[in-house]
Design a protein around this motif. Structure first.
Motif, PDB file in Angstrom:
ATOM      1  N   GLY A  10      32.557  37.836  29.516  1.00 12.48           N
ATOM      2  CA  GLY A  10      31.766  38.833  30.216  1.00 12.48           C
ATOM      3  C   GLY A  10      30.726  39.454  29.317  1.00 12.48           C
ATOM      4  O   GLY A  10      30.848  39.450  28.092  1.00 12.48           O
ATOM      5  N   SER A  11      29.682  39.960  29.949  1.00 11.08           N
ATOM      6  CA  SER A  11      28.687  40.870  29.344  1.00 11.08           C
ATOM      7  C   SER A  11      27.691  40.226  28.392  1.00 11.08           C
ATOM      8  O   SER A  11      26.499  40.376  28.543  1.00 11.08           O
ATOM      9  CB  SER A  11      29.363  42.064  28.658  1.00 11.08           C
ATOM     10  N   THR A  12      28.187  39.500  27.373  1.00  9.89           N
ATOM     11  CA  THR A  12      27.277  38.827  26.444  1.00  9.89           C
ATOM     12  C   THR A  12      28.062  37.725  25.740  1.00  9.89           C
ATOM     13  O   THR A  12      29.284  37.828  25.631  1.00  9.89           O
ATOM     14  CB  THR A  12      26.673  39.843  25.438  1.00  9.89           C
ATOM     15  N   SER A  67      26.601  35.661  41.860  1.00  8.88           N
ATOM     16  CA  SER A  67      27.352  36.821  42.338  1.00  8.88           C
ATOM     17  C   SER A  67      26.486  38.074  42.281  1.00  8.88           C
ATOM     18  O   SER A  67      26.603  38.955  43.125  1.00  8.88           O
ATOM     19  CB  SER A  67      28.624  37.021  41.505  1.00  8.88           C
ATOM     20  N   HIS A  68      25.646  38.146  41.265  1.00  5.94           N
ATOM     21  CA  HIS A  68      24.688  39.243  41.093  1.00  5.94           C
ATOM     22  C   HIS A  68      23.744  38.849  39.973  1.00  5.94           C
ATOM     23  O   HIS A  68      23.850  37.733  39.445  1.00  5.94           O
ATOM     24  CB  HIS A  68      25.392  40.581  40.847  1.00  5.94           C
ATOM     25  N   LEU A  69      22.831  39.739  39.630  1.00  5.50           N
ATOM     26  CA  LEU A  69      21.729  39.346  38.758  1.00  5.50           C
ATOM     27  C   LEU A  69      21.833  39.889  37.335  1.00  5.50           C
ATOM     28  O   LEU A  69      20.863  39.805  36.578  1.00  5.50           O
ATOM     29  CB  LEU A  69      20.401  39.770  39.394  1.00  5.50           C
ATOM     30  N   ARG A  71      22.396  40.008  33.421  1.00  3.93           N
ATOM     31  CA  ARG A  71      21.953  38.956  32.492  1.00  3.93           C
ATOM     32  C   ARG A  71      23.032  37.935  32.178  1.00  3.93           C
ATOM     33  O   ARG A  71      22.742  36.748  32.024  1.00  3.93           O
ATOM     34  CB  ARG A  71      21.505  39.589  31.168  1.00  3.93           C
ATOM     35  N   ASP A  72      24.272  38.418  32.028  1.00  2.00           N
ATOM     36  CA  ASP A  72      25.329  37.479  31.632  1.00  2.00           C
ATOM     37  C   ASP A  72      25.616  36.445  32.720  1.00  2.00           C
ATOM     38  O   ASP A  72      26.310  35.465  32.470  1.00  2.00           O
ATOM     39  CB  ASP A  72      26.609  38.214  31.227  1.00  2.00           C
ATOM     40  N   HIS A  73      25.044  36.639  33.921  1.00  2.00           N
ATOM     41  CA  HIS A  73      25.270  35.698  35.027  1.00  2.00           C
ATOM     42  C   HIS A  73      24.046  34.822  35.323  1.00  2.00           C
ATOM     43  O   HIS A  73      24.123  33.951  36.175  1.00  2.00           O
ATOM     44  CB  HIS A  73      25.716  36.466  36.281  1.00  2.00           C
ATOM     45  N   VAL A  74      22.947  35.076  34.626  1.00  4.59           N
ATOM     46  CA  VAL A  74      21.737  34.255  34.825  1.00  4.59           C
ATOM     47  C   VAL A  74      21.155  33.712  33.509  1.00  4.59           C
ATOM     48  O   VAL A  74      20.230  32.906  33.526  1.00  4.59           O
ATOM     49  CB  VAL A  74      20.624  35.038  35.565  1.00  4.59           C
ATOM     50  N   PRO A 172      33.824  37.725  39.800  1.00  4.32           N
ATOM     51  CA  PRO A 172      33.764  37.859  38.342  1.00  4.32           C
ATOM     52  C   PRO A 172      33.530  39.283  37.862  1.00  4.32           C
ATOM     53  O   PRO A 172      33.957  39.640  36.768  1.00  4.32           O
ATOM     54  CB  PRO A 172      32.584  36.966  37.969  1.00  4.32           C
ATOM     55  N   ASP A 173      32.826  40.078  38.663  1.00  5.37           N
ATOM     56  CA  ASP A 173      32.508  41.455  38.289  1.00  5.37           C
ATOM     57  C   ASP A 173      32.869  42.343  39.467  1.00  5.37           C
ATOM     58  O   ASP A 173      32.266  42.227  40.537  1.00  5.37           O
ATOM     59  CB  ASP A 173      31.021  41.610  37.948  1.00  5.37           C
ATOM     60  N   HIS A 174      33.829  43.224  39.260  1.00  5.20           N
ATOM     61  CA  HIS A 174      34.359  44.007  40.377  1.00  5.20           C
ATOM     62  C   HIS A 174      34.932  45.294  39.815  1.00  5.20           C
ATOM     63  O   HIS A 174      35.695  45.260  38.836  1.00  5.20           O
ATOM     64  CB  HIS A 174      35.462  43.180  41.075  1.00  5.20           C
ATOM     65  N   GLY A 221      31.917  49.267  34.989  1.00  9.83           N
ATOM     66  CA  GLY A 221      31.891  48.569  36.277  1.00  9.83           C
ATOM     67  C   GLY A 221      32.886  47.433  36.425  1.00  9.83           C
ATOM     68  O   GLY A 221      32.677  46.551  37.269  1.00  9.83           O
ATOM     69  N   HIS A 222      33.973  47.446  35.648  1.00  7.64           N
ATOM     70  CA  HIS A 222      34.894  46.307  35.662  1.00  7.64           C
ATOM     71  C   HIS A 222      36.324  46.707  36.030  1.00  7.64           C
ATOM     72  O   HIS A 222      36.635  47.875  36.221  1.00  7.64           O
ATOM     73  CB  HIS A 222      34.853  45.595  34.305  1.00  7.64           C
ATOM     74  N   ALA A 223      37.179  45.677  36.112  1.00 10.95           N
ATOM     75  CA  ALA A 223      38.566  45.842  36.540  1.00 10.95           C
ATOM     76  C   ALA A 223      39.515  45.579  35.376  1.00 10.95           C
ATOM     77  O   ALA A 223      39.137  44.990  34.363  1.00 10.95           O
ATOM     78  CB  ALA A 223      38.862  44.868  37.680  1.00 10.95           C
ATOM     79  N   PHE A 243      39.571  36.423  34.138  1.00 11.01           N
ATOM     80  CA  PHE A 243      38.241  35.854  33.877  1.00 11.01           C
ATOM     81  C   PHE A 243      37.308  36.964  33.408  1.00 11.01           C
ATOM     82  O   PHE A 243      37.601  38.146  33.570  1.00 11.01           O
ATOM     83  CB  PHE A 243      37.753  35.249  35.210  1.00 11.01           C
ATOM     84  N   HIS A 244      36.142  36.586  32.861  1.00  8.73           N
ATOM     85  CA  HIS A 244      35.118  37.548  32.436  1.00  8.73           C
ATOM     86  C   HIS A 244      35.708  38.463  31.356  1.00  8.73           C
ATOM     87  O   HIS A 244      35.743  39.684  31.468  1.00  8.73           O
ATOM     88  CB  HIS A 244      34.631  38.360  33.652  1.00  8.73           C
ATOM     89  N   HIS A 245      36.172  37.801  30.276  1.00  9.81           N
ATOM     90  CA  HIS A 245      36.822  38.532  29.188  1.00  9.81           C
ATOM     91  C   HIS A 245      35.811  39.373  28.424  1.00  9.81           C
ATOM     92  O   HIS A 245      34.679  38.944  28.192  1.00  9.81           O
ATOM     93  CB  HIS A 245      37.489  37.549  28.219  1.00  9.81           C
TER      94      HIS A 245
END
Ligand SMILES: [Zn+2]
Ligand SMILES: [Zn+2]
Length: 278
Positions: A10-12, A67-69, A71-74, A172-174, A221-223, A243-245
């Motif tokens: 996650g994140s970077t 899932s959204h925009l 940076r870590d997802h695009v 992935p992000d929730h 913004g995470h779980a 996921f999304h460690h």
């Protein structure tokens, strides 16, 4: 269905020897029909660069669901050899921003000079850009249910993907705690999450945090991993995939998280070596 985890961070990105076993690439999951090359990619984090290793030299011809925009997802989009080539064919689905904006223009805000040298519209191959609403639709032979879920900073989707015999859910992000503490102080088991997950075979879900970090860090913004396990239990999901460690979480720390749930065979910690055959 075959589900290949190309990036689980996650994140970077997290390069370095402490992160080798689970891997440092950011979010990307490849989905393929049995015996075929992947035709569906979930997110385009730096893990998308590994897509070419699944393509036997062929171009990617299929769809990418973002899932959204963030940076870590695009971030991987301009660096994927399997998609950025003259013979590729890609339909890129981008969450509808509900302001009438064109999806390519929305993507281009983060992918154009001076932020980046290559414009989104300059990617090689046959690309189309689609604004995706919260709905259900058919794509690449999969049925996809799209639900908006709480996260921080921009419209974010969870996806429920079925090939008619197996069903996976990708969230992935929730940030379920944005809706309240819920019954166990991990966040709400809200309707969108439950309808995505109900009776699914696999839930791939944000596990950026663990319970004791939630109070201090939920504002990102995470779980918490514990929420994922409980959501899977509430919705009768067979397999929960953490996921999304968090970018700083070392291999040894992820092993320790796996040990927390070692009495539950329905929980695994995703790594870049994870492949699920359903
Ligand atoms: Zn993310
Ligand atoms: Zn995000």
């Amino acid at each position: 269905m075959r589900v290949t985890f190309l990036g689980v961070r996650g994140s970077t990105p997290a390069p370095g020897e402490e992160f080798i076993r689970y891997g440092g690439h950011t979010s990307c999951v490849a989905v393929a029909h049995d015996g075929e090359s992947p035709s569906l990619l979930l997110d385009a984090g730096t893990g998308i660069r590994r897509t070419s290793s699944l393509m036997n030299g062929e171009p990617f011809r299929g769809s990418i669901l973002l899932s959204h925009l963030h940076r870590d997802h695009v971030h991987g989009l301009p660096f994927c050899d399997a998609t950025d080539r003259l013979d590729s064919r890609v339909t890129l689905f981008i969450p509808d921003q509900l302001d009438g904006s064109d999806p390519l223009e929305v993507l281009s805000r983060g992918m154009s000079p001076p932020h980046f040298p290559v414009r989104a519209g300059e990617l090689r191959g046959d690309w189309s850009f689609v604004a995706l609403s919260a709905s259900s639709f058919e794509v690449e032979g999969f049925h996809v249910l799209v639900e908006e879920i709480p996260h921080k900073g921009g419209r974010t989707y969870g996806f429920r993907i079925s090939d008619g015999s197996s069903t996976i859910v990708y969230m992935p992000d929730h940030c379920p705690s944005a809706l309240g503490p819920g019954p166990d102080d991990l966040g709400e088991y809200h309707q969108a999450a439950l309808s995505l997950c109900e009776d699914a075979d696999v839930l791939i879900h944000d596990a950026q945090l663990v319970r004791e970090e939630l109070e201090a860090e939920a504002y990102f913004g995470h779980a918490a991993a514990e929420y994922v396990v409980e959501l899977a239990r509430h919705a009768e999901v067979t397999q929960a995939v953490l996921f999304h460690h968090k970018q700083s979480r070392t291999d040894d720390e992820l092993d320790a998280i796996a040990r927390r749930f070692s009495d539950n065979p329905g929980v695994i910690v995703a790594s870049q070596a994870t492949v699920l055959e359903l």
